[in-house]
Design a protein around this motif. Sequence first.
Motif, PDB file in Angstrom:
ATOM      1  N   ASP A   1       0.729  -1.284   0.100  1.00  0.00           N
ATOM      2  CA  ASP A   1       0.100   0.229  -0.078  1.00  0.00           C
ATOM      3  C   ASP A   1       0.890   1.339   0.037  1.00  0.00           C
ATOM      4  O   ASP A   1       1.701   1.288   0.985  1.00  0.00           O
ATOM      5  CB  ASP A   1      -1.096  -0.029   1.239  1.00  0.00           C
ATOM      6  CG  ASP A   1      -2.038   1.079   1.150  1.00  0.00           C
ATOM      7  OD1 ASP A   1      -1.821   2.041   0.464  1.00  0.00           O
ATOM      8  OD2 ASP A   1      -3.070   0.809   1.650  1.00  0.00           O
TER       9      ASP A   1
ATOM     10  N   ASN B   1       1.605  -1.380  -4.916  1.00  0.00           N
ATOM     11  CA  ASN B   1       1.395  -2.798  -5.217  1.00  0.00           C
ATOM     12  C   ASN B   1       2.625  -3.479  -5.616  1.00  0.00           C
ATOM     13  O   ASN B   1       2.938  -4.402  -6.249  1.00  0.00           O
ATOM     14  CB  ASN B   1       0.377  -3.257  -6.060  1.00  0.00           C
ATOM     15  CG  ASN B   1      -0.991  -2.897  -5.578  1.00  0.00           C
ATOM     16  OD1 ASN B   1      -1.546  -3.690  -4.692  1.00  0.00           O
ATOM     17  ND2 ASN B   1      -1.838  -2.282  -6.610  1.00  0.00           N
TER      18      ASN B   1
ATOM     19  N   HIS C   1      -0.279  -5.123 -12.438  1.00  0.00           N
ATOM     20  CA  HIS C   1      -0.929  -5.297 -11.075  1.00  0.00           C
ATOM     21  C   HIS C   1      -0.182  -5.312  -9.899  1.00  0.00           C
ATOM     22  O   HIS C   1      -0.542  -5.160  -8.960  1.00  0.00           O
ATOM     23  CB  HIS C   1      -2.324  -6.281 -11.157  1.00  0.00           C
ATOM     24  CG  HIS C   1      -3.300  -6.129 -12.020  1.00  0.00           C
ATOM     25  ND1 HIS C   1      -3.294  -6.366 -13.392  1.00  0.00           N
ATOM     26  CD2 HIS C   1      -4.454  -5.595 -11.724  1.00  0.00           C
ATOM     27  CE1 HIS C   1      -4.283  -5.867 -13.700  1.00  0.00           C
ATOM     28  NE2 HIS C   1      -5.085  -5.472 -13.056  1.00  0.00           N
TER      29      HIS C   1
ATOM     30  N   LYS D   1      -0.757  -6.922  -6.326  1.00  0.00           N
ATOM     31  CA  LYS D   1      -2.282  -6.746  -5.939  1.00  0.00           C
ATOM     32  C   LYS D   1      -2.946  -8.191  -5.599  1.00  0.00           C
ATOM     33  O   LYS D   1      -3.552  -8.432  -4.622  1.00  0.00           O
ATOM     34  CB  LYS D   1      -3.172  -6.106  -6.752  1.00  0.00           C
ATOM     35  CG  LYS D   1      -4.299  -5.713  -6.428  1.00  0.00           C
ATOM     36  CD  LYS D   1      -5.225  -4.943  -7.291  1.00  0.00           C
ATOM     37  CE  LYS D   1      -4.968  -3.754  -7.447  1.00  0.00           C
ATOM     38  NZ  LYS D   1      -5.727  -2.885  -8.298  1.00  0.00           N
TER      39      LYS D   1
END
Length: 358
Positions: free
Chosen positions: A210, A220, A236, A239
């Motif tokens: 975070d 991430n 991503h 995540k």
Amino acid sequence: MPREAAEVFGELGLEPLVPEAKDGLALINGTSFSSAFAVLATVAAERLAAVAALCTAMASEALLGNRGHFASFLHEAKPHPGQLAGAELIAQLLADSRLALPHSQVLDLNDPLDDAGFQHLRRSIQDRYSIRCAPHVIGVLIDTATWATRWLSIEINSSNDNPLFDVDGGTVHSGGNFYGGHVVQAMDSLKTAAANIADLLDRQVELLVDEKFNNGLTPNLIVPAEQDSWEAGLHHGFKGMQLACSAVTAEALKGTNPASVFSRSTEAHNQDKVSMAPIAARDARTVIGLVEEVAAIHLLTACQALDLRGAELMGSRTRAAYELIRARAPFVDTDRRMDVDIAAVVDLIRSGALDELT
């Protein structure tokens, strides 16, 4: 492929055991199963405690933490043996780190004051609970495993059969030594202490991914990209790993329901109070297996964060663990499946490959 036992015995030159009276019952009695599973769970829990200390040390480095939280002075003021051992291990792992600094470098009273007469901290003095309270959580698991080991040592070196025969006295004694009360209590406690490790590590993973809490790392833990790059916002990062970690943690926590309070009456009320130790021992192994998966995800997340932070600045012992993990699971620069990486690190944990580093 399945083979007849007699055929295999013949190849090995073994004679089959011919059970005598009550031998069959002794072999399949739930007490033996419970004790065996409980011993395996306890050994795995002891290893898990050391892995949790390693996870915490690596997270502290990645977050630019304060290793003063693990100073002996603090923990000698609350001297639970497990807490002392956990704090000492984390402190040793961070001893020469250039990322997680001691209190003296986080706050230096010789630093100049600003125009308003205030002194600015170089870093936060207090890390979040999941970092600075880690020895207390890990310590509970260490101490629980310690007394579970003591109880199990008595259990596996005692007679659990019924009735018992006093050969010298020529008498027969009927009783209830098969009752697994100590085993079920130990396993109910052990699985709760282990699940708390999953909860601890899951919170640390959230801090790492975070951007609001990870002290300047990317969201991430994605690879930094220029704002006008075609790859910006495409990947991503971790995540999915954080989501998986949270889900596995929830499953581990769900498994902590105590088995000991669910005794059921059986055999026409002859066995009207039973220990439920086989269920507790099985559950303990299941929960610990889930926590090992959480720890594997954590270690992969920490390695990713430390690559972005500067792995060359890690302490020598955490760096050795990092290199062992990186030999099996490479840096994540683009989205890819990571179940193979998790399995590889779980194998490192279960095989004991990380033991000599902790």
